[in-house]
Design a protein around this motif. Structure first.
Motif, PDB file in Angstrom:
ATOM      1  N   THR A  11       0.857  -1.188   0.000  1.00 18.79           N
ATOM      2  CA  THR A  11       0.000   0.000   0.000  1.00 18.79           C
ATOM      3  C   THR A  11       0.891   1.235   0.000  1.00 18.79           C
ATOM      4  O   THR A  11       2.102   1.128   0.193  1.00 18.79           O
ATOM      5  N   ASP A  12       0.298   2.391  -0.195  1.00 14.47           N
ATOM      6  CA  ASP A  12       1.083   3.626  -0.205  1.00 14.47           C
ATOM      7  C   ASP A  12       0.739   4.481   1.013  1.00 14.47           C
ATOM      8  O   ASP A  12      -0.347   4.340   1.583  1.00 14.47           O
ATOM      9  N   ILE A  13       1.659   5.379   1.373  1.00 12.17           N
ATOM     10  CA  ILE A  13       1.481   6.150   2.613  1.00 12.17           C
ATOM     11  C   ILE A  13       0.417   7.241   2.505  1.00 12.17           C
ATOM     12  O   ILE A  13      -0.099   7.690   3.512  1.00 12.17           O
ATOM     13  N   GLN A  70       4.279   4.358  -6.285  1.00 11.24           N
ATOM     14  CA  GLN A  70       5.481   5.127  -6.655  1.00 11.24           C
ATOM     15  C   GLN A  70       5.767   6.259  -5.650  1.00 11.24           C
ATOM     16  O   GLN A  70       6.917   6.635  -5.447  1.00 11.24           O
ATOM     17  N   GLY A  71       4.721   6.755  -5.009  1.00 12.14           N
ATOM     18  CA  GLY A  71       4.885   7.843  -4.036  1.00 12.14           C
ATOM     19  C   GLY A  71       5.677   7.431  -2.799  1.00 12.14           C
ATOM     20  O   GLY A  71       6.234   8.274  -2.102  1.00 12.14           O
ATOM     21  N   ASN A  72       5.748   6.115  -2.540  1.00 13.34           N
ATOM     22  CA  ASN A  72       6.533   5.638  -1.388  1.00 13.34           C
ATOM     23  C   ASN A  72       8.028   5.933  -1.552  1.00 13.34           C
ATOM     24  O   ASN A  72       8.787   5.797  -0.592  1.00 13.34           O
ATOM     25  N   GLN A  73       8.419   6.330  -2.747  1.00 15.14           N
ATOM     26  CA  GLN A  73       9.838   6.684  -2.958  1.00 15.14           C
ATOM     27  C   GLN A  73      10.253   7.905  -2.157  1.00 15.14           C
ATOM     28  O   GLN A  73      11.435   8.208  -2.051  1.00 15.14           O
ATOM     29  N   SER A  74       9.270   8.619  -1.596  1.00  8.36           N
ATOM     30  CA  SER A  74       9.633   9.780  -0.761  1.00  8.36           C
ATOM     31  C   SER A  74      10.170   9.341   0.606  1.00  8.36           C
ATOM     32  O   SER A  74      10.714  10.155   1.345  1.00  8.36           O
ATOM     33  N   LEU A  75      10.016   8.052   0.952  1.00  7.09           N
ATOM     34  CA  LEU A  75      10.457   7.566   2.275  1.00  7.09           C
ATOM     35  C   LEU A  75      11.932   7.181   2.250  1.00  7.09           C
ATOM     36  O   LEU A  75      12.442   6.733   1.218  1.00  7.09           O
ATOM     37  N   PRO A  76      12.598   7.291   3.412  1.00 11.81           N
ATOM     38  CA  PRO A  76      13.965   6.747   3.497  1.00 11.81           C
ATOM     39  C   PRO A  76      13.948   5.243   3.206  1.00 11.81           C
ATOM     40  O   PRO A  76      12.989   4.560   3.586  1.00 11.81           O
ATOM     41  N   LYS A  77      14.978   4.783   2.535  1.00 11.12           N
ATOM     42  CA  LYS A  77      15.073   3.345   2.203  1.00 11.12           C
ATOM     43  C   LYS A  77      14.958   2.500   3.469  1.00 11.12           C
ATOM     44  O   LYS A  77      15.502   2.849   4.497  1.00 11.12           O
TER      45      LYS A  77
END
Ligand SMILES: *Cc1c(COP(=O)(O)O)cnc(C)c1O
Length: 293
Positions: A245-247, A281-288
């Motif tokens: 899921t996405d944040i 794709q928006g989860n790319q804003s999170l730290p790895k």
């Protein structure tokens, strides 16, 4: 063009189902590697109209991690159209924006104050003869496109259809396409966005203006806010159901449905369909490493 609707799956979520209440999720996140979720559905008739009008450039608005901008850039490239994105904020190239420019999108950064005045921006560029689409695809044409989500399969057995809500365009589409026995429920991901019901109603015909419910208690602090409780929920859900899921949207939707099930919200017997509206794709804003998927 690029989208094959016959591949979209509906997964049962066994760990969420209680007694006579069954829950399933429509996996629009798996629609396509770039144009996932509800965004292509909302865009489809705008893009058709633009082409009919002979427009060659499509312009729209969004933030640095906007799913709408990502989908627009890709869809335009596929259709041989130019695309322009007015991006809220400073000149920072997120992975989303980098991908959009790789699809040929031209970016204009607009500071957050000026961004509120979208009509001003449209006026400034009026001489260009661009086809403008509202932020998030908001509008009746977007809702009409979103309604085609319910053409993917036979959904008549579902008693409740529930989705995450930003502009409400997708939810309006669900209301347009719903059968008389189906309840449409939206989980608002913005904090205290109490004009939302009105904005959705304005996309609907008279007899359907109130044919939906909105829940405002699952925003986790506001748009794109993602406290640890939400991240932990999303990681646990993935462990149990292999459901990513996405944040911003779908993590909050799934959390809401879980909570509503625990409170017996759907009654003793129900068939609940959740719309996984994409956005991963928006989860790319999170730290790895924040998420396990
Ligand atoms: C845009 C978006 C939504 C919200 O759609 P609206 O039509 O603006 O309400 C929900 N989920 C995801 C993943 C989205 O990208």
């Amino acid at each position: 063009m690029l989208i094959d609707l016959s591949t979209v799956k509906i997964n049962l979520l066994t760990s969420l189902s209680h007694g006579q209440v069954n829950t399933a999720v429509l996996r629009l996140d798996e629609l396509h590697s770039v144009v996932s979720g509800n965004k292509w559905f909302k865009l489809r008739f705008y893009l058709e109209e633009a082409q009919e009008l002979g427009k060659t450039t499509i312009a729209s608005f969004g933030g640095a991690y906007s799913n709408h901008i990502a989908a627009l850039a890709y869809s335009c490239k596929e259709l041989g159209l130019h695309s322009v994105g007015f991006i809220r904020g400073e000149n920072t190239i997120s992975p989303t924006l980098k991908a959009a420019t790789e699809q040929g999108m031209q970016l204009h950064f607009v500071n957050s104050e000026l961004y509120k005045y979208k009509n001003q921006i449209k006026k400034e560029f009026a001489h260009k003869d661009w086809y403008f689409i509202n932020e998030g695809g908001y509008g009746k044409t977007g809702a009409k496109g979103a309604a085609t989500i319910l053409d993917i399969a036979d959904f008549s057995k579902y008693t409740h259809i529930i989705g995450a809500v930003g502009t409400g365009t997708m939810l309006a589409g669900m209301v347009l396409a719903a059968l008389p026995h189906q309840k449409i429920i939206g989980i608002s991901v913005l904090k205290n966005n109490f004009s939302l019901a009105e904005e959705i109603a304005s996309l609907l015909p008279e007899e359907k203006k109130h044919a939906f419910s909105l829940l405002h208690d699952y925003h986790f602090g506001g748009y794109a806010k993602h406290p640890t409780a939400l991240i932990n929920f999303m990681n646990n859900l993935f462990e149990q159901e292999q459901l990513p899921t996405d944040i911003v949207y779908t993590g909050k939707l799934l959390y809401a449905v879980t909570d509503l099930l625990n409170h017996g919200y759907f009654g003793a017997t129900a068939n609940v369909l959740m719309i996984h509206s994409g956005g991963l794709q928006g989860n790319q804003s999170l730290p790895k490493g924040t998420l396990i998927f």
